[in-house]
Scaffold this active site. Structure first.
Site, PDB file in Angstrom:
ATOM      1  N   GLU A 117       0.823  -1.203   0.000  1.00 45.07           N
ATOM      2  CA  GLU A 117       0.000   0.000   0.000  1.00 45.07           C
ATOM      3  C   GLU A 117       0.859   1.257   0.000  1.00 45.07           C
ATOM      4  O   GLU A 117       0.577   2.226  -0.731  1.00 45.07           O
ATOM      5  CB  GLU A 117      -0.925   0.012   1.217  1.00 45.07           C
ATOM      6  CG  GLU A 117      -1.823   1.245   1.251  1.00 45.07           C
ATOM      7  CD  GLU A 117      -2.786   1.271   2.420  1.00 45.07           C
ATOM      8  OE1 GLU A 117      -3.719   2.097   2.390  1.00 45.07           O
ATOM      9  OE2 GLU A 117      -2.610   0.472   3.369  1.00 45.07           O
ATOM     10  N   HIS A 139      -8.552  -4.461  13.364  1.00 45.75           N
ATOM     11  CA  HIS A 139      -9.114  -4.621  12.026  1.00 45.75           C
ATOM     12  C   HIS A 139     -10.524  -5.206  12.133  1.00 45.75           C
ATOM     13  O   HIS A 139     -10.698  -6.391  12.414  1.00 45.75           O
ATOM     14  CB  HIS A 139      -8.215  -5.531  11.202  1.00 45.75           C
ATOM     15  CG  HIS A 139      -8.525  -5.536   9.732  1.00 45.75           C
ATOM     16  ND1 HIS A 139      -9.616  -4.905   9.188  1.00 45.75           N
ATOM     17  CD2 HIS A 139      -7.875  -6.129   8.688  1.00 45.75           C
ATOM     18  CE1 HIS A 139      -9.633  -5.094   7.893  1.00 45.75           C
ATOM     19  NE2 HIS A 139      -8.575  -5.828   7.565  1.00 45.75           N
TER      20      HIS A 139
END
Length: 411
Positions: free
Chosen positions: A317, A340
């Protein structure tokens, strides 16, 4: 940065959060700005190799919803309804008088009611088919969360659940904006919810090698972009946003928190669980979102990264961010605080992106002690960064190579 008459801006008029950082938008936001990690030993996971998670603190569904309602709902739906109530109150809209046929619900969810399924499987194994609840199917079917939100507020328009793994919440918000743009509705209730913290699901993620095993210090386990990261921390949570057309919101005098101004999506078409290390599809989704918003990379000052705290995702990313934005954007990952939350993560992070622009502050990435030298972007750490942020990008990626990106702009 100027706005074109051909662009479409969905006004965010209501926000609701139920997260490991706290219940309620302002409570959770203060915790995120303080970079206080929520990960802790989880009694429900006692005896497992990974025995910690990020749970919503002090969440009592019976107290929040009433026992007669709570017992019929999976925890993922319970969290979503509480977030919905906050978002509706914040919006100033009154469901008792609105035209429900013009109100849609689009909610992201990756796994459905997995805790309910796990519990009922144990009932089946111990006592046979007759012990299985007749509510099993409506409690664990993924579409039912959106259905229950519609029932809660009389939303009779399009009713959808998006399931793009950990990008689900972001996909939902992008889809909601398209419903407004196409005039299919006037109000959309959108966001994401997830309650995956059952023993079987945690064991599955652990067997994949996706979870941090920092059992000696759970608070330090989720550490996006840090050189010592070893996996994500599983979390639960829900975020709900109320979206309207900008013109409609202003005509009724609504308080507008911010705008959803662009959406892009792509697929890696590479691997079931691993991201394409080139990041080409991620970059494509980001550029598509910018084009949809009518903005250039130079107009973006902040990126709320997917930032899972896994070895491969964070590097992949960051390289894509670097290629699009060089190093001029302030990058953060709120997963250092909240873990998460899978299908809810993108919606939670979209809310944080709206708040960052509203308040002129980017939260720090919790537990970032030593930036991985392969991460060549400006990651905010240690303390919040104040400034004037003109626009933000919020990234979400998921298993199956699902990529979804939002562009958020100020009110």
């Amino acid at each position: 940065m100027s706005r074109s008459s051909t662009e479409f801006h969905a006004a965010v008029t209501g926000l609701g959060l139920v997260t490991p950082a706290g219940v309620g938008v302002e409570h959770a936001w203060r915790t995120v700005l303080a970079a206080e990690p929520a990960a802790a030993a989880d009694p429900a996971l006692e005896g497992m190799r990974v025995d910690f998670s990020c749970r919503v603190p002090g969440f009592d569904a019976d107290e929040q919803l009433g026992r007669r309602t709570a017992w019929r709902l999976d925890r993922s739906t319970q969290l979503a309804i509480v977030a919905l109530r906050e978002a509706l109150h914040d919006s100033g809209l009154d469901p008792s008088v609105w035209d429900g046929a013009r109100v849609a619900v689009v909610l992201g969810n990756a796994l459905g009611g997995v805790q309910t399924y796990e519990l009922q499987q144990r009932e089946f194994d111990s006592a046979g088919a007759g012990a299985v609840s007749p509510l099993l199917v409506p409690m664990c079917a993924p579409n039912m969360t959106a259905g229950h939100l519609a029932m809660e507020c009389g939303a009779g328009g399009p009713n959808l659940v998006t399931a793009t793994a950990c990008a689900s919440g972001t996909t939902a918000i992008g889809t909601a904006r398209e419903l407004l743009r196409s005039d299919r509705c006037d109000v959309v209730i959108t966001g994401g919810t997830e309650a995956p913290l059952g023993r079987t699901m945690i064991a599955g993620f652990d067997r994949m090698g996706a979870l941090s095993r920092r059992t000696e210090n759970p608070r330090a386990a989720s550490r996006p972009f840090d050189v010592d990261r070893d996996g994500f921390v599983a979390a639960e949570g829900a975020a709900v946003l109320v979206l309207e057309r900008d013109t409609d919101a202003r005509a009724r005098g609504a308080r507008v928190h911010g705008m959803i101004s662009g959406y892009g999506a792509s697929a890696d078409a590479h691997h079931a669980t691993a991201p394409d290390p080139s990041g080409a599809a991620v970059e494509r989704a980001v550029r598509s979102a910018l084009q949809d918003a009518g903005l250039s990379a130079a107009d973006i000052d902040h990126v709320n990264a997917h930032g899972t705290s896994t070895k491969v995702n964070d590097v992949t990313e960051s390289r894509a961010i670097r290629r699009v934005f060089d190093d001029h954007v302030a990058v953060t990952s709120t997963k250092g605080v909240m873990g998460h939350a899978l299908g809810a993560a993108g919606a939670i992070e979209a809310v944080c992106s709206v708040l960052a622009l509203r308040d002129g502050v980017v939260p720090p990435t919790a537990n970032l002690d030593s930036l991985d030298p392969e991460v060549e972007v400006d990651v905010v750490a240690k303390a919040p960064r104040s400034g004037t942020f003109r626009a933000a990008v919020s990234n979400s990626f998921g298993f199956g190579g699902q990529n979804a990106v939002l562009v958020v702009t100020p009110a």
